[in-house]
Structure formats: C-alpha cells, structure tokens
Design a protein around this motif. Structure first.
Motif, PDB file in Angstrom:
ATOM      1  N   VAL A   7      -7.609  37.807 -50.005  1.00 41.98           N
ATOM      2  CA  VAL A   7      -6.178  37.671 -49.332  1.00 41.98           C
ATOM      3  C   VAL A   7      -5.810  39.223 -49.121  1.00 41.98           C
ATOM      4  O   VAL A   7      -5.165  39.549 -47.978  1.00 41.98           O
ATOM      5  CB  VAL A   7      -5.281  37.000 -50.417  1.00 41.98           C
ATOM      6  CG1 VAL A   7      -3.731  37.575 -49.726  1.00 41.98           C
ATOM      7  CG2 VAL A   7      -5.384  35.580 -50.177  1.00 41.98           C
ATOM      8  N   TYR A   8      -6.211  40.185 -50.013  1.00 43.13           N
ATOM      9  CA  TYR A   8      -5.783  41.697 -49.636  1.00 43.13           C
ATOM     10  C   TYR A   8      -6.620  42.312 -48.701  1.00 43.13           C
ATOM     11  O   TYR A   8      -6.174  43.424 -48.147  1.00 43.13           O
ATOM     12  CB  TYR A   8      -5.732  42.198 -51.050  1.00 43.13           C
ATOM     13  CG  TYR A   8      -4.979  41.579 -52.111  1.00 43.13           C
ATOM     14  CD1 TYR A   8      -3.541  41.122 -51.913  1.00 43.13           C
ATOM     15  CD2 TYR A   8      -5.485  41.201 -53.164  1.00 43.13           C
ATOM     16  CE1 TYR A   8      -2.875  40.417 -52.786  1.00 43.13           C
ATOM     17  CE2 TYR A   8      -4.637  40.238 -54.212  1.00 43.13           C
ATOM     18  CZ  TYR A   8      -3.350  40.084 -53.976  1.00 43.13           C
ATOM     19  OH  TYR A   8      -2.481  39.649 -54.966  1.00 43.13           O
ATOM     20  N   ALA A  50      -4.153  31.874 -36.996  1.00 44.83           N
ATOM     21  CA  ALA A  50      -4.739  32.751 -37.829  1.00 44.83           C
ATOM     22  C   ALA A  50      -6.132  32.093 -38.481  1.00 44.83           C
ATOM     23  O   ALA A  50      -5.974  30.744 -38.489  1.00 44.83           O
ATOM     24  CB  ALA A  50      -3.873  33.278 -38.954  1.00 44.83           C
ATOM     25  N   GLU A  51      -6.796  32.783 -39.091  1.00 44.06           N
ATOM     26  CA  GLU A  51      -7.949  32.230 -39.991  1.00 44.06           C
ATOM     27  C   GLU A  51      -8.060  33.015 -41.314  1.00 44.06           C
ATOM     28  O   GLU A  51      -7.819  34.048 -41.153  1.00 44.06           O
ATOM     29  CB  GLU A  51      -9.334  32.398 -39.154  1.00 44.06           C
ATOM     30  CG  GLU A  51      -9.686  33.592 -38.629  1.00 44.06           C
ATOM     31  CD  GLU A  51     -10.972  33.720 -37.896  1.00 44.06           C
ATOM     32  OE1 GLU A  51     -11.427  32.647 -37.700  1.00 44.06           O
ATOM     33  OE2 GLU A  51     -11.394  34.609 -37.404  1.00 44.06           O
ATOM     34  N   PHE A  52      -8.552  32.428 -42.303  1.00 43.14           N
ATOM     35  CA  PHE A  52      -8.873  33.107 -43.599  1.00 43.14           C
ATOM     36  C   PHE A  52     -10.113  32.627 -44.191  1.00 43.14           C
ATOM     37  O   PHE A  52     -10.562  31.414 -44.351  1.00 43.14           O
ATOM     38  CB  PHE A  52      -7.661  32.555 -44.599  1.00 43.14           C
ATOM     39  CG  PHE A  52      -7.924  33.157 -45.799  1.00 43.14           C
ATOM     40  CD1 PHE A  52      -7.797  34.530 -46.132  1.00 43.14           C
ATOM     41  CD2 PHE A  52      -8.341  32.524 -47.112  1.00 43.14           C
ATOM     42  CE1 PHE A  52      -8.056  34.956 -47.236  1.00 43.14           C
ATOM     43  CE2 PHE A  52      -8.286  33.095 -48.352  1.00 43.14           C
ATOM     44  CZ  PHE A  52      -8.193  34.250 -48.515  1.00 43.14           C
ATOM     45  N   ASN A  53     -11.174  33.427 -44.037  1.00 44.77           N
ATOM     46  CA  ASN A  53     -12.379  33.346 -44.280  1.00 44.77           C
ATOM     47  C   ASN A  53     -12.974  34.150 -45.591  1.00 44.77           C
ATOM     48  O   ASN A  53     -13.351  35.073 -45.376  1.00 44.77           O
ATOM     49  CB  ASN A  53     -13.385  33.501 -43.195  1.00 44.77           C
ATOM     50  CG  ASN A  53     -13.131  32.477 -42.219  1.00 44.77           C
ATOM     51  OD1 ASN A  53     -12.944  31.228 -42.452  1.00 44.77           O
ATOM     52  ND2 ASN A  53     -12.608  33.116 -40.880  1.00 44.77           N
ATOM     53  N   ARG A  73      -5.562  35.200 -34.723  1.00 53.32           N
ATOM     54  CA  ARG A  73      -6.315  34.550 -33.617  1.00 53.32           C
ATOM     55  C   ARG A  73      -5.531  34.016 -32.623  1.00 53.32           C
ATOM     56  O   ARG A  73      -4.399  33.661 -32.885  1.00 53.32           O
ATOM     57  CB  ARG A  73      -7.570  33.811 -34.032  1.00 53.32           C
ATOM     58  CG  ARG A  73      -8.452  33.858 -35.249  1.00 53.32           C
ATOM     59  CD  ARG A  73      -9.296  35.337 -34.876  1.00 53.32           C
ATOM     60  NE  ARG A  73      -9.614  35.036 -33.632  1.00 53.32           N
ATOM     61  CZ  ARG A  73     -11.009  34.409 -33.295  1.00 53.32           C
ATOM     62  NH1 ARG A  73     -11.723  34.104 -34.610  1.00 53.32           N
ATOM     63  NH2 ARG A  73     -11.641  34.143 -32.067  1.00 53.32           N
ATOM     64  N   SER A  74      -5.917  34.178 -31.322  1.00 53.14           N
ATOM     65  CA  SER A  74      -5.401  33.551 -30.198  1.00 53.14           C
ATOM     66  C   SER A  74      -5.352  31.868 -30.691  1.00 53.14           C
ATOM     67  O   SER A  74      -6.083  31.555 -31.284  1.00 53.14           O
ATOM     68  CB  SER A  74      -6.243  33.656 -28.833  1.00 53.14           C
ATOM     69  OG  SER A  74      -6.074  35.098 -28.391  1.00 53.14           O
ATOM     70  N   LEU A  75      -4.190  31.316 -29.817  1.00 52.20           N
ATOM     71  CA  LEU A  75      -3.874  29.932 -30.028  1.00 52.20           C
ATOM     72  C   LEU A  75      -5.136  29.128 -29.985  1.00 52.20           C
ATOM     73  O   LEU A  75      -6.049  29.315 -28.849  1.00 52.20           O
ATOM     74  CB  LEU A  75      -2.922  29.383 -29.302  1.00 52.20           C
ATOM     75  CG  LEU A  75      -1.575  29.955 -29.519  1.00 52.20           C
ATOM     76  CD1 LEU A  75      -0.490  29.291 -28.559  1.00 52.20           C
ATOM     77  CD2 LEU A  75      -1.128  29.554 -31.231  1.00 52.20           C
ATOM     78  N   GLY A  76      -5.663  28.235 -30.927  1.00 55.20           N
ATOM     79  CA  GLY A  76      -6.782  27.481 -30.798  1.00 55.20           C
ATOM     80  C   GLY A  76      -7.957  28.012 -31.373  1.00 55.20           C
ATOM     81  O   GLY A  76      -8.958  27.325 -31.556  1.00 55.20           O
ATOM     82  N   ASP A  77      -8.104  29.330 -31.509  1.00 56.50           N
ATOM     83  CA  ASP A  77      -9.361  30.059 -32.004  1.00 56.50           C
ATOM     84  C   ASP A  77      -9.218  30.004 -33.562  1.00 56.50           C
ATOM     85  O   ASP A  77     -10.228  30.524 -34.174  1.00 56.50           O
ATOM     86  CB  ASP A  77      -9.498  31.543 -31.343  1.00 56.50           C
ATOM     87  CG  ASP A  77      -9.766  31.394 -29.810  1.00 56.50           C
ATOM     88  OD1 ASP A  77     -10.041  30.059 -29.439  1.00 56.50           O
ATOM     89  OD2 ASP A  77      -9.442  32.298 -29.283  1.00 56.50           O
ATOM     90  N   GLY A  78      -8.344  29.772 -34.059  1.00 53.36           N
ATOM     91  CA  GLY A  78      -7.931  30.207 -35.760  1.00 53.36           C
ATOM     92  C   GLY A  78      -8.008  28.576 -36.406  1.00 53.36           C
ATOM     93  O   GLY A  78      -8.470  27.595 -35.929  1.00 53.36           O
ATOM     94  N   GLN A  79      -7.512  28.707 -37.627  1.00 45.38           N
ATOM     95  CA  GLN A  79      -7.604  27.399 -38.365  1.00 45.38           C
ATOM     96  C   GLN A  79      -6.211  26.761 -38.533  1.00 45.38           C
ATOM     97  O   GLN A  79      -5.964  25.871 -39.354  1.00 45.38           O
ATOM     98  CB  GLN A  79      -7.756  27.957 -39.792  1.00 45.38           C
ATOM     99  CG  GLN A  79      -9.380  28.624 -39.801  1.00 45.38           C
ATOM    100  CD  GLN A  79      -9.467  28.971 -41.151  1.00 45.38           C
ATOM    101  OE1 GLN A  79      -8.703  29.367 -42.000  1.00 45.38           O
ATOM    102  NE2 GLN A  79     -10.888  29.434 -41.374  1.00 45.38           N
ATOM    103  N   VAL A  80      -5.139  27.236 -38.087  1.00 44.61           N
ATOM    104  CA  VAL A  80      -3.712  26.393 -37.969  1.00 44.61           C
ATOM    105  C   VAL A  80      -3.735  25.275 -37.422  1.00 44.61           C
ATOM    106  O   VAL A  80      -4.038  25.219 -36.345  1.00 44.61           O
ATOM    107  CB  VAL A  80      -2.626  27.461 -37.662  1.00 44.61           C
ATOM    108  CG1 VAL A  80      -1.224  26.723 -37.684  1.00 44.61           C
ATOM    109  CG2 VAL A  80      -2.501  28.617 -38.290  1.00 44.61           C
ATOM    110  N   ALA A  81      -3.472  23.945 -38.178  1.00 43.83           N
ATOM    111  CA  ALA A  81      -3.396  22.832 -37.738  1.00 43.83           C
ATOM    112  C   ALA A  81      -1.781  22.626 -37.092  1.00 43.83           C
ATOM    113  O   ALA A  81      -0.826  22.348 -37.368  1.00 43.83           O
ATOM    114  CB  ALA A  81      -3.527  21.586 -38.807  1.00 43.83           C
ATOM    115  N   PHE A  82      -1.821  22.820 -35.549  1.00 42.53           N
ATOM    116  CA  PHE A  82      -0.772  22.914 -34.975  1.00 42.53           C
ATOM    117  C   PHE A  82      -0.223  21.544 -34.757  1.00 42.53           C
ATOM    118  O   PHE A  82       1.026  21.335 -34.509  1.00 42.53           O
ATOM    119  CB  PHE A  82      -0.865  23.758 -33.697  1.00 42.53           C
ATOM    120  CG  PHE A  82      -0.673  25.190 -33.912  1.00 42.53           C
ATOM    121  CD1 PHE A  82       0.479  25.894 -33.950  1.00 42.53           C
ATOM    122  CD2 PHE A  82      -1.868  25.878 -33.889  1.00 42.53           C
ATOM    123  CE1 PHE A  82       0.668  27.074 -34.346  1.00 42.53           C
ATOM    124  CE2 PHE A  82      -1.909  27.123 -33.978  1.00 42.53           C
ATOM    125  CZ  PHE A  82      -0.558  27.963 -34.119  1.00 42.53           C
TER     126      PHE A  82
END
Length: 352
Positions: free
Chosen positions: A257-258, A247-250, A272-281
């Motif tokens: 957030v809402y 996911a991504e939050f911009n 978002r698809s894996l690798g396209d977002g902001q989560v640090a996996f």
C-alpha cells in the motif's frame, strides 16, 4: 430510485495553456464532441473561471451557463480542492502547499489559510448563482504526518486535531447552508478525511452538520484496500458527488500500500483509465441507483500509462454505458393479485 446524470468530466486534469484547453469555451466544445453532458469546473483555475466574479455577478454566471447550454453542456459542480487543502496544512507540508496560493501569500500560512477559507465561501456563493446543489473539496490535513502509529502518537492528539479541523470548517459549512450547497469532502489519502472512520470523527465534531457530505471516489478506497461497495451501503445518505475513477492494486514481495516511495508507474497501487483497472463499476452504479443518488457521474481522469485525451474519449462512453435508467414498474406486476386488506387477512387465517 433515480437515474444518474452523466457523463460529466472534471476539467482540472485537462486545462492547459494551449487551445482548446485554455478557455472554458474551447474545452466545452471539445467535451461536447466527445459526448460529455456536464463539466465539473475547478474554481481555482482562472483560465476557465473567475470565482470572485461568479460570487458577485449573476450576469457573469448566466453568461457562462448560456455559453455552455449552446454546446449541450451544463455545470455539474464547482471543485474547490486546492482551496480546501489550504484550510488546514501541517507545517511539514507548508512548502509543498504554497504553490496553491497567490505568490504574495507564500510563506505566510495564517494568511494563506484565511484566503483559502474566503475562496471556498466565494465558491459556495457562486454555486448558488449557478443553480448548483453540491460542491467538492478536500478537508486538508493536520494529522497526516502521524497516520502510522509509530512513533506512538501522544494521547489526545487525534481529538485535538479533529477539534481544530472542525473549528476551521464549521463557519464554511454554515456559509454553505446559507447558500443551499452540500459541501462534499473527497475521501482521499493525505487528507485527514481519508476513510469512513475519519469522516465519522469529523462529522461528530461538526455536530452532524447536514451540509457535511461525501464525494465518493472508489479509486482512493481501493488503493487503501477498503470495501468500497460496503462504503456505499454505510454512507449513501451522505454521498452527494461521485468521481468515476479507476485504479489497480498489485502488491509484490517488495511493496504494498505505501508504494516504497516509487513513482506512479512503479507503485503497487496505480490510477488507471476507466476500464483498465480493478474497480467493479457495475455494482457501484447499481448501488447508487438503488439508493437514489441524484447527482452526476463525473469522470476524473488519472492514469500513469494512457494518453489523457484517449482516456477522456473512452471514459465518456464508459460512463454512458454504465448509467442505469431506473425502472418505473415492478418486474413481476404481471403476476400480481391485487389483494386488499380483507383478502390479506383471510390469507393469513385471521378472518375479516
């Protein structure tokens, strides 16, 4: 430490009325060709799975396992999210949730809830027949319309809601105990169990039930701006399932957030698809390996931009490349002295 299993795929977002996505055999062939080793089956989708038959027939379960094994696939877990959603529904959401139940039960919230409880219990028995150890679900929500404290919530309403939620889920948790299945609640906005605080409130109300556990999905935590790595440190003993979802939050000057009631492509927070977002996996996989997570890394694909088949193909490789094969030796053993207790005492100046 344990080496995580994977990659697996949650099938709910891929099942459809057209081949190969309209049967478990067809979708299993497709998954195997992409490199998936496991599938998480939505127990509500009768195109893929008959939960009532699976709860009663070992032969049916053995046939499914055998068919999948021929393709190099196993079942990771059953998912019961739509059933769980109906265990507790605030009246404001009755009409929207009716579609999760059989047509004959629509407009009948009490009968609908009783049916949902039965379905979750059937899925627990089916999980046992399939040789599984965990099952995913949603908690449902009695409090969600009041998540923001204005107008001011009446004193006591939160306790009453969680007492009722626990009352509804305790018999299900006991049924899971009988079947040897960990029930893993996906921590998710729109559910009463949507962060750490709410999970702890619920866990207290069910007496710390050992079958009350967590399906960890960092995307939902990122979109709430939680520290999703700290979440693992705090709750790792209860994390028994893992959805690998990005996911991504911009945030902008117009929304946060809402989301301003905007659709998914126009929200500040988007899946978002894996690798396209902001989560640090990488640190997520490291922490789960550190804490000995024994389950599966399962892709739950959701993206507002990318084609789902591309997302699945990329996701299988992404998970495979992130799984840590844990070491069976200490890296600095080459410099070990092999000291015994007496030698240790001498080194400390304590004598033998």
């Amino acid at each position: 430490m344990n080496t995580m299993k994977g990659p697996g795929l949650m099938l709910a977002q891929f099942s459809a009325d057209a081949a190969p996505f309209n049967s478990l055999e067809g979708i299993a062939d497709w998954c195997a060709n992409l490199g998936f080793k496991g599938v998480q089956i939505p127990a509500w989708d009768r195109r893929l799975f008959d939960v009532e038959k699976a709860a009663e027939s070992q032969a049916y379960c053995d046939d499914i396992k055998g068919m999948l094994a021929e393709r190099g696939i196993v079942i990771t877990e059953l998912a019961t999210h739509l059933f769980g959603q109906l265990v507790a529904v605030h009246p404001a959401y009755d009409a929207m949730c009716d579609g999760f139940a059989p047509e004959a039960l629509r407009g009948k919230p009490n009968e609908r809830s009783a049916w949902a409880v039965q379905q979750v219990n059937l899925a627990a028995r089916a999980s046992r027949r399939l040789g599984l150890s965990a099952m995913g679900t949603f908690s449902g929500a009695l409090l969600w319309p009041y998540f923001f404290p204005f107008p001011q919530r009446p004193e006591g309403i939160v306790d009453i809601a969680f007492e009722e939620l626990a009352k509804r889920w305790l018999p299900i948790l006991d049924a899971c105990e009988e079947s040897g299945i960990d029930l893993c609640y996906e921590i998710h906005p729109s559910e009463d169990l949507h962060d750490g605080e709410t999970f702890e409130m619920f866990l207290e109300k069910v007496g710390g039930h050992r079958r009350c556990n967590i399906l960890y999905d960092p995307s939902h935590l990122l979109l709430q701006q939680l520290k999703y790595l700290d979440y693992i440190d705090i709750y790792h003993e209860r994390i028994r399932m893992f959805h690998v979802k990005d996911a991504e939050f911009n945030p902008t000057g117009r929304q946060g957030v809402y989301g301003g009631y905007r659709g998914w492509t126009d929200r500040a927070g988007r899946f978002r698809s894996l690798g396209d977002g902001q989560v640090a996996f990488r640190p997520i996989f490291s922490k789960l390996a550190q804490y000995g997570f024994e389950g599966w890394a399962v892709l739950e694909w959701e993206c507002c931009l990318k084609n789902q088949e591309d997302g699945a193909a990329e996701g299988a490789a992404f998970i495979r490349d992130h799984i840590i094969r844990v070491t069976d030796k200490v890296f600095d053993d080459f410099a070990g002295t092999g000291a015994d207790r007496d030698a240790n005492r001498r080194m400390l100046g304590l004598g033998v």
